[in-house]
Design a protein around this motif. Structure first.
Motif, PDB file in Angstrom:
ATOM      1  N   LYS A 175       0.825  -1.203   0.000  1.00 14.88           N
ATOM      2  CA  LYS A 175       0.000   0.000   0.000  1.00 14.88           C
ATOM      3  C   LYS A 175       0.859   1.253   0.000  1.00 14.88           C
ATOM      4  O   LYS A 175       1.746   1.421   0.833  1.00 14.88           O
ATOM      5  CB  LYS A 175      -0.933   0.014   1.211  1.00 14.88           C
ATOM      6  N   ASP A 176       0.598   2.112  -0.992  1.00 19.08           N
ATOM      7  CA  ASP A 176       1.236   3.417  -1.164  1.00 19.08           C
ATOM      8  C   ASP A 176       2.703   3.355  -1.569  1.00 19.08           C
ATOM      9  O   ASP A 176       3.351   4.398  -1.697  1.00 19.08           O
ATOM     10  CB  ASP A 176       1.087   4.281   0.095  1.00 19.08           C
ATOM     11  N   ALA A 208      -1.268  -5.902 -11.099  1.00 22.15           N
ATOM     12  CA  ALA A 208      -1.223  -6.610  -9.818  1.00 22.15           C
ATOM     13  C   ALA A 208      -0.718  -5.702  -8.700  1.00 22.15           C
ATOM     14  O   ALA A 208      -1.218  -5.755  -7.570  1.00 22.15           O
ATOM     15  CB  ALA A 208      -0.337  -7.851  -9.944  1.00 22.15           C
ATOM     16  N   LEU A 209       0.262  -4.870  -9.001  1.00 25.43           N
ATOM     17  CA  LEU A 209       0.774  -3.935  -7.997  1.00 25.43           C
ATOM     18  C   LEU A 209      -0.314  -2.957  -7.554  1.00 25.43           C
ATOM     19  O   LEU A 209      -0.514  -2.716  -6.364  1.00 25.43           O
ATOM     20  CB  LEU A 209       1.976  -3.174  -8.556  1.00 25.43           C
ATOM     21  N   VAL A 210      -1.025  -2.398  -8.522  1.00 30.61           N
ATOM     22  CA  VAL A 210      -2.095  -1.444  -8.206  1.00 30.61           C
ATOM     23  C   VAL A 210      -3.198  -2.122  -7.396  1.00 30.61           C
ATOM     24  O   VAL A 210      -3.745  -1.547  -6.449  1.00 30.61           O
ATOM     25  CB  VAL A 210      -2.646  -0.818  -9.498  1.00 30.61           C
ATOM     26  N   ALA A 211      -3.525  -3.367  -7.750  1.00 31.44           N
ATOM     27  CA  ALA A 211      -4.565  -4.100  -7.020  1.00 31.44           C
ATOM     28  C   ALA A 211      -4.192  -4.292  -5.559  1.00 31.44           C
ATOM     29  O   ALA A 211      -5.079  -4.410  -4.694  1.00 31.44           O
ATOM     30  CB  ALA A 211      -4.803  -5.454  -7.685  1.00 31.44           C
ATOM     31  N   GLU A 212      -2.894  -4.314  -5.264  1.00 25.00           N
ATOM     32  CA  GLU A 212      -2.428  -4.487  -3.887  1.00 25.00           C
ATOM     33  C   GLU A 212      -2.181  -3.159  -3.181  1.00 25.00           C
ATOM     34  O   GLU A 212      -1.645  -3.136  -2.072  1.00 25.00           O
ATOM     35  CB  GLU A 212      -1.148  -5.322  -3.872  1.00 25.00           C
ATOM     36  N   GLY A 213      -2.550  -2.048  -3.831  1.00 20.02           N
ATOM     37  CA  GLY A 213      -2.456  -0.749  -3.175  1.00 20.02           C
ATOM     38  C   GLY A 213      -1.249   0.083  -3.543  1.00 20.02           C
ATOM     39  O   GLY A 213      -1.076   1.190  -3.017  1.00 20.02           O
ATOM     40  N   HIS A 233      -4.066   5.574  -9.580  1.00 17.93           N
ATOM     41  CA  HIS A 233      -2.781   5.285  -8.946  1.00 17.93           C
ATOM     42  C   HIS A 233      -1.698   4.954  -9.974  1.00 17.93           C
ATOM     43  O   HIS A 233      -0.695   4.311  -9.643  1.00 17.93           O
ATOM     44  CB  HIS A 233      -2.917   4.137  -7.947  1.00 17.93           C
ATOM     45  N   ALA A 234      -1.898   5.411 -11.205  1.00 17.08           N
ATOM     46  CA  ALA A 234      -0.924   5.161 -12.269  1.00 17.08           C
ATOM     47  C   ALA A 234      -0.728   6.409 -13.105  1.00 17.08           C
ATOM     48  O   ALA A 234      -1.645   7.211 -13.275  1.00 17.08           O
ATOM     49  CB  ALA A 234      -1.376   4.010 -13.154  1.00 17.08           C
ATOM     50  N   VAL A 235       0.477   6.571 -13.615  1.00 18.41           N
ATOM     51  CA  VAL A 235       0.787   7.664 -14.519  1.00 18.41           C
ATOM     52  C   VAL A 235       1.705   7.120 -15.605  1.00 18.41           C
ATOM     53  O   VAL A 235       2.518   6.213 -15.353  1.00 18.41           O
ATOM     54  CB  VAL A 235       1.456   8.843 -13.762  1.00 18.41           C
ATOM     55  N   GLY A 236       1.586   7.630 -16.820  1.00 23.13           N
ATOM     56  CA  GLY A 236       2.373   7.132 -17.940  1.00 23.13           C
ATOM     57  C   GLY A 236       3.533   8.037 -18.305  1.00 23.13           C
ATOM     58  O   GLY A 236       3.452   9.258 -18.180  1.00 23.13           O
ATOM     59  N   VAL A 237       4.606   7.421 -18.773  1.00 23.70           N
ATOM     60  CA  VAL A 237       5.772   8.136 -19.284  1.00 23.70           C
ATOM     61  C   VAL A 237       6.177   7.470 -20.593  1.00 23.70           C
ATOM     62  O   VAL A 237       6.405   6.257 -20.627  1.00 23.70           O
ATOM     63  CB  VAL A 237       6.950   8.104 -18.292  1.00 23.70           C
ATOM     64  N   ALA A 241       4.477  -9.102  -8.418  1.00 26.86           N
ATOM     65  CA  ALA A 241       4.074  -8.206  -7.334  1.00 26.86           C
ATOM     66  C   ALA A 241       4.547  -8.735  -5.985  1.00 26.86           C
ATOM     67  O   ALA A 241       5.025  -7.973  -5.136  1.00 26.86           O
ATOM     68  CB  ALA A 241       2.558  -8.031  -7.336  1.00 26.86           C
ATOM     69  N   PHE A 242       4.417 -10.035  -5.771  1.00 28.05           N
ATOM     70  CA  PHE A 242       4.904 -10.618  -4.519  1.00 28.05           C
ATOM     71  C   PHE A 242       6.402 -10.399  -4.359  1.00 28.05           C
ATOM     72  O   PHE A 242       6.878  -9.975  -3.295  1.00 28.05           O
ATOM     73  CB  PHE A 242       4.586 -12.110  -4.461  1.00 28.05           C
ATOM     74  N   LEU A 243       7.168 -10.673  -5.413  1.00 35.11           N
ATOM     75  CA  LEU A 243       8.628 -10.545  -5.311  1.00 35.11           C
ATOM     76  C   LEU A 243       9.064  -9.104  -5.053  1.00 35.11           C
ATOM     77  O   LEU A 243      10.090  -8.866  -4.415  1.00 35.11           O
ATOM     78  CB  LEU A 243       9.278 -11.073  -6.586  1.00 35.11           C
TER      79      LEU A 243
END
Length: 243
Positions: free
Chosen positions: A6-7, A26-31, A54-58, A218-220
């Protein structure tokens, strides 16, 4: 289990589709919050829009020397921190060793190898204790894949870089991990095999899904994996038979 994401803020390259996008999702789903890249700003923005607030593009290619610095700066500007990077690079063109000329080796080296090293080096200089650097590699790290000379040459080299970095950065509390996809149902697999991907050597008897890969990544990257570093984790349904 709470992964502790989270965050936390991660940069994920090559994240407009396939394994990079699935990992960002998966990262976003986990906060977590993510800065995602695509070759063009438009595609990066579209991927970020699908992922939500919770996402931004570059926009930028991994071969671009300025991309790494822009990613860190954007993460801090938009989300106020930077906790790690997942370096995902689209697979280099297929071809046997005899078919791949010097120019294609140079182009693949710049994008697949040097670009990834540059991103990791920049991240290492910016991360503190608890930071993490992940590499999306390939099962070719352990076993060459017929017709993929570029991948067979460059992915194992990146695994060596990851192992070296894990030793160098461990005393600072920064982890380095590799994720090795086998046959995952992505556009890349379709390009290589069409609808004829052979699953006979996979004990689970099927292709993996991008979502399965993304959850592993995401877990790793998460604090839940805080004592894992220098590892190369296959996500291949058991296709790798060695230890």
């Amino acid at each position: 289990m709470d992964l502790g994401l989270k965050d936390r803020v991660f940069a994920v390259t090559g994240a407009t589709r396939g394994l990079g996008y699935a990992s960002a999702e998966a990262l976003v789903a986990e906060g977590a919050k993510v800065v995602v890249t695509g070759r063009e700003q438009e595609s990066a923005d579209a991927a970020a829009a699908r992922l939500g607030a919770h996402a931004v593009g570059v926009g930028g290619d991994n071969a671009d020397p300025g991309l790494a610095g822009r990613l860190v700066a954007r993460a801090r500007e938009r989300f106020g921190r930077f906790d790690g990077v997942l370096v995902s690079v689209g697979g280099p063109p297929a071809g046997s060793l005899g078919e791949v000329d010097d120019e294609r080796w140079r182009a693949a080296f710049e994008s697949v190898f040097l670009g990834a090293v540059r991103l990791a080096r920049t991240a290492a200089a910016e991360l503190g204790e608890g930071g993490v650097i992940g590499f999306v590699l390939s099962s070719s790290v352990h076993e060459p894949i017929a017709g993929l000379a570029l991948s067979n040459g460059l992915r194992p080299a990146l695994a060596g870089v990851a192992k070296s970095l894990a030793s160098e950065l461990g005393p600072r509390g920064i982890r380095v991990v590799g994720v090795l996809p086998g046959k995952i149902a992505t556009d890349r697999l379709q390009e290589l095999y069409g609808g004829e991907a052979d699953v006979s050597g996979i004990p689970l008897g099927r292709l993996g899904t991008p979502e399965e890969f993304g959850r592993t990544a995401a877990f790793l990257l998460s604090p839940a994996a805080s004592y894992l570093t220098g590892v190369m984790v296959p996500v291949d349904g058991g296709a790798r038979h060695g230890f």
